[in-house]
Write an enzyme that holds these catalytic residues in place. Structure first.
Site, PDB file in Angstrom:
ATOM      1  N   LEU A 446      64.440   8.934  60.980  1.00 43.33           N
ATOM      2  CA  LEU A 446      64.278   8.986  62.427  1.00 43.33           C
ATOM      3  C   LEU A 446      65.606   8.585  63.088  1.00 43.33           C
ATOM      4  O   LEU A 446      65.809   7.437  63.467  1.00 43.33           O
ATOM      5  CB  LEU A 446      63.141   8.048  62.848  1.00 43.33           C
ATOM      6  CG  LEU A 446      62.508   8.277  64.217  1.00 43.33           C
ATOM      7  CD1 LEU A 446      61.096   7.695  64.259  1.00 43.33           C
ATOM      8  CD2 LEU A 446      63.333   7.653  65.323  1.00 43.33           C
ATOM      9  N   GLU A 448      68.418  10.874  65.518  1.00 44.86           N
ATOM     10  CA  GLU A 448      68.871  12.179  66.015  1.00 44.86           C
ATOM     11  C   GLU A 448      70.333  12.448  65.696  1.00 44.86           C
ATOM     12  O   GLU A 448      70.719  13.592  65.443  1.00 44.86           O
ATOM     13  CB  GLU A 448      68.627  12.270  67.524  1.00 44.86           C
ATOM     14  CG  GLU A 448      67.160  12.461  67.906  1.00 44.86           C
ATOM     15  CD  GLU A 448      66.346  11.190  67.807  1.00 44.86           C
ATOM     16  OE1 GLU A 448      65.102  11.286  67.734  1.00 44.86           O
ATOM     17  OE2 GLU A 448      66.953  10.096  67.796  1.00 44.86           O
ATOM     18  N   TYR A 474      65.088  12.704  73.555  1.00 42.02           N
ATOM     19  CA  TYR A 474      65.702  12.033  72.418  1.00 42.02           C
ATOM     20  C   TYR A 474      67.011  12.675  71.970  1.00 42.02           C
ATOM     21  O   TYR A 474      67.697  12.135  71.106  1.00 42.02           O
ATOM     22  CB  TYR A 474      64.717  11.983  71.240  1.00 42.02           C
ATOM     23  CG  TYR A 474      63.435  11.244  71.545  1.00 42.02           C
ATOM     24  CD1 TYR A 474      63.382  10.304  72.578  1.00 42.02           C
ATOM     25  CD2 TYR A 474      62.274  11.491  70.828  1.00 42.02           C
ATOM     26  CE1 TYR A 474      62.210   9.627  72.873  1.00 42.02           C
ATOM     27  CE2 TYR A 474      61.093  10.819  71.124  1.00 42.02           C
ATOM     28  CZ  TYR A 474      61.068   9.885  72.143  1.00 42.02           C
ATOM     29  OH  TYR A 474      59.907   9.229  72.432  1.00 42.02           O
ATOM     30  N   HIS A 519      58.191  12.211  76.809  1.00 41.04           N
ATOM     31  CA  HIS A 519      57.573  13.407  76.246  1.00 41.04           C
ATOM     32  C   HIS A 519      57.489  14.529  77.276  1.00 41.04           C
ATOM     33  O   HIS A 519      56.883  15.568  77.017  1.00 41.04           O
ATOM     34  CB  HIS A 519      56.185  13.073  75.695  1.00 41.04           C
ATOM     35  CG  HIS A 519      56.204  11.931  74.729  1.00 41.04           C
ATOM     36  ND1 HIS A 519      55.837  10.655  75.083  1.00 41.04           N
ATOM     37  CD2 HIS A 519      56.590  11.870  73.441  1.00 41.04           C
ATOM     38  CE1 HIS A 519      55.989   9.858  74.044  1.00 41.04           C
ATOM     39  NE2 HIS A 519      56.439  10.564  73.034  1.00 41.04           N
TER      40      HIS A 519
END
Length: 727
Positions: A446, A448, A474, A519
């Site tokens: 995890l 990026e 993200y 989100h």
């Protein structure tokens, strides 16, 4: 103009002149030590010359390598085919590697970069970088530590390419070397990249990475605590630690060779802690006396690696002090002569010449590749071809398009958080790992930056990566991997290195049930202004399938870095106007139709009163508004931009002229959103009709129903459309 004598130059000459000669000898390491001195002396005189050129306004880069010339020993320990990602104090390494390959002219190369000559062989004068395709030196930016994720990605991808049977430009037993400073070692990008390397090695994945920390104890003016690097990296699980002092050249040569051999044999990462000094300050504009005492500065002169190599030559009877000085001055004269020649070489002469290396653009080749029907296609899908499945959702169409690309080309790999076993948070990659195996579809840690760095390295290794960033919000903590590293590589290498990749990002607002800013992020400004980068934004299932194929083709044919923005809220949307109408489903493109040209829009309807211009979630919203407008006597057409970079200006202008009125329907923010360049493009193209725009608010997206207080809604679109239609 009299050349300024740098104190470190004067110190070197006085110190050597004061030594006593010893009896001549020819130890077995004599030739190696002589070569090391020549590379180090060449690097030193390049620094001195760069400062002289800069002071006269004829040179444009003076971050030097003085005090770091011991990195030439690292080059001596490696093969010239080992890919090298070097930081900006790597003159010694670069010159010494060039000795290993015939017909190289490293002094000329560097000086052509200093004077920004178009004849410079790696960037053609666009920037002074250490890079050379024939030497396997990959040019890097000056952004601190940003090259480490790519280095990790390349080291990982060498093993992955071999496993998939994909040929690369690098030998199978290559070692990837990556150098950086002690201050850079503290950067989150560096710590994340090293963690990623250890994460891979812990799982038994090949990670042939030699990390070289050149520790001079200071980052511009900020001191690194003494002992910090060894404390932090000297006893890391899974990271073999080696240390050497640049003031001991023979020890440097031995330890560097030991470290390189370790990585080559074990295919696991190692950390070479190379203690150095920084001479002549950070750069030509740096006033070092403002933060270091005179005593501190002059004390480092005695630890000069060039002086240490000279001392070793004299103490071992290889050269007399006078011979060392003669060799040193001969190198000065050689560098001066080459600098005079470099100043006479041509410069970049036009915007077109400057921009020529940003990207290749061969639309015909891309179209052929995208439309290509691979042999045995039926076998890929077990007889169930996607175009025979019936209407698909957006998520299903993307899934089938990914499957086609994975099946047709061994180089294609799909990876990211949750994409393999889970099949993605929204099921977009469901079943791909089962069909194509864990070598081609795999989960990552995890992080990026590591995901994008892996993609950057994979492209260099000959793979065609399709990484996924789980949410648009993200990508921003890793944006420099696209902005600083990915988008610039072709520019800084004059097209000799490329970053073929397609980055899938789930984004935009209107997601129900799992909301909030993280989100439902609707900010794309950081992605829109990257020269050469393609930014795709499909809204319909059939467009998404074909546009993904086009992006992969552009990566394959032109080495393009493509970003593929997928509207989360439309992934599983079936209806357009009424419940059960299945109006937002579409059939998978038929064979030979898998292509949407980059920069071409899609038009719905032929209304003559008003043009609604939109993208992503705005397209179905605009289509619903257009139907309601028709009921009120306003004939509107809808233009789906589909591509946010490059914008489909030709199609935009044609649709605008068809009605004389344009309403830009922009789900992103009013400031920095997509509507700004759309309106600008219309004005720049001479459109003299009426223009208006509706957008979301300049706000982050909250949870629940409050989201619709700041997101653009259909009532706002309809009201603005009616007002515009009256003009």
């Amino acid at each position: 103009m009299t050349d300024k004598i740098e104190p470190v130059d004067e110190y070197f000459r006085n110190a050597v002149a004061a030594w006593a000669a010893v009896a001549p000898a020819r130890p077995e390491f004599a030739d190696e030590l002589l070569a090391l001195f020549d590379s180090q002396a060449g690097s030193r005189h390049l620094d001195l010359q760069a400062r002289q050129l800069g002071s006269g306004g004829r040179g444009f880069y003076s971050i030097g390598s003085s005090g770091h010339e011991s990195n030439a020993a690292v080059a001596a320990a490696l093969r010239p085919t080992d890919p090298a990602l070097l930081h900006y104090r790597s003159g010694g390494f670069y010159l010494h590697r060039a000795r290993q390959v015939p017909d190289q002219h490293p002094l000329r190369d560097v000086l052509l970069g200093v004077v920004a000559s178009a004849d410079e062989p790696i960037s053609a004068g666009r920037h002074k970088v250490f890079g050379n395709a024939e030497l396997a030196v990959i040019p890097q930016t000056s952004t601190i530590a940003s090259h480490l994720p790519r280095a990790v990605g390349l080291a990982f991808s060498l093993g992955r390419a071999a496993k998939l049977g994909v040929s690369t430009r690098w030998p199978a037993d290559s070692v990837v070397v990556c150098s950086f400073g002690d201050a850079s070692a503290n950067h989150s990008t560096a710590t994340g990249a090293i963690n990623s390397a250890l994460h891979c090695a812990f799982q038994g994945l090949p990670m042939p990475l030699l990390l070289v920390c050149e520790d001079n104890g200071i980052g511009i003016s900020v001191r690194t605590p003494q002992g910090w690097i060894e404390s932090n990296y000297g006893d890391r699980n899974g990271l073999r630690y080696f240390a050497a002092d640049g003031a001991d050249p023979l020890r440097c040569l031995a330890v560097a060779r030991e470290a390189a051999d370790w990585v080559r044999q074990h295919r696991t990462p190692a950390f070479l802690h190379l203690r150095t000094v920084r001479l002549m300050g950070h750069a030509g504009s740096d006033v070092e006396s403002g933060y270091r005492s005179r005593t501190e500065i002059t004390t480092d002169y005695s630890r000069d690696p060039l002086l240490a190599t000279a001392k070793a030559l004299v103490d071992n009877g290889i050269l007399r002090p006078a011979e060392v000085l003669a060799r040193y001055e001969d190198k000065r004269a050689e560098v001066s002569r080459i600098a005079d020649e470099a100043l006479r070489r041509r410069k970049l002469g036009s915007a077109a010449e400057v921009m020529a290396a940003i990207c290749r653009d061969r639309p015909d080749a891309v179209a052929r590749r995208a439309r290509e029907i691979p042999p045995h296609r039926e076998e890929f899908f077990g007889g169930q071809l996607p175009e025979s499945e019936g209407p698909l959702t957006l998520a299903q169409a993307i899934n089938r398009s990914l499957a086609e690309e994975l099946a047709r080309d061994t180089r294609v790999v799909v990876f990211g958080e949750d994409v393999a076993r889970k099949g993605g948070v929204y099921g977009v990659t469901r079943g791909l790992r089962k069909s194509f195996g864990g070598s081609k579809v795999f989960d990552t840690l995890l992080d990026e930056q590591s995901i994008l760095g892996t993609a950057l390295g994979a492209g260099l290794a000959g793979l065609l990566p399709i990484p996924e960033i789980q949410y648009l919000a993200y990508v921003h903590n890793a944006a420099d991997q696209l902005r600083g590293e990915g988008s610039t590589l072709s520019f800084f290498s004059n097209g000799q290195y490329r970053n073929p990749m397609v980055v899938r990002i789930a984004g935009y607002g209107y997601q129900k049930g799992f909301g909030g800013h993280f989100h439902n992020d609707n900010s794309v400004a950081a992605l829109r202004d990257l020269p050469g980068v393609v930014l795709a934004s499909p809204s319909r299932p059939d467009d998404a399938a074909a546009m993904l194929r086009t992006c992969v083709a552009a990566a394959y044919e032109d080495g393009r870095l493509c970003v593929f923005l997928e509207p989360i809220a439309l992934y599983h949307t079936r209806d357009l106007h009424e419940s059960g109408d299945d109006g937002w489903l579409a059939r998978y493109p038929a064979p030979g139709e898998h292509h949407v040209p980059v920069g071409r829009a899609r038009e719905y309807g032929d209304g003559t009163d008003l043009t609604l211009v939109s993208f992503g979630n705005g397209v179905p919203m605009s289509l619903r508004v257009a139907r309601r407008l028709r009921e009120r006597g306003v004939a509107a057409r809808v233009l789906d931009l589909r591509w946010l970079a490059p914008l489909p200006v030709e199609d935009l202008l044609a649709a605008a002229k068809a009605t004389g009125r344009v309403l830009v329907v922009d789900e992103t923010r009013r400031s920095g959103g997509v509507s700004e360049p759309v309106v600008t493009a219309l004005i720049d193209s001479g459109f003299d009709g009426a223009i208006a725009r509706v957008t979301s608010e300049d706000s982050f997206i909250p949870l629940g129903a409050a989201a619709y207080r700041v997101l653009l809604d259909e009532d706002t679109i309809e009201t603005a459309a009616l007002d515009l239609a009256k003009r």
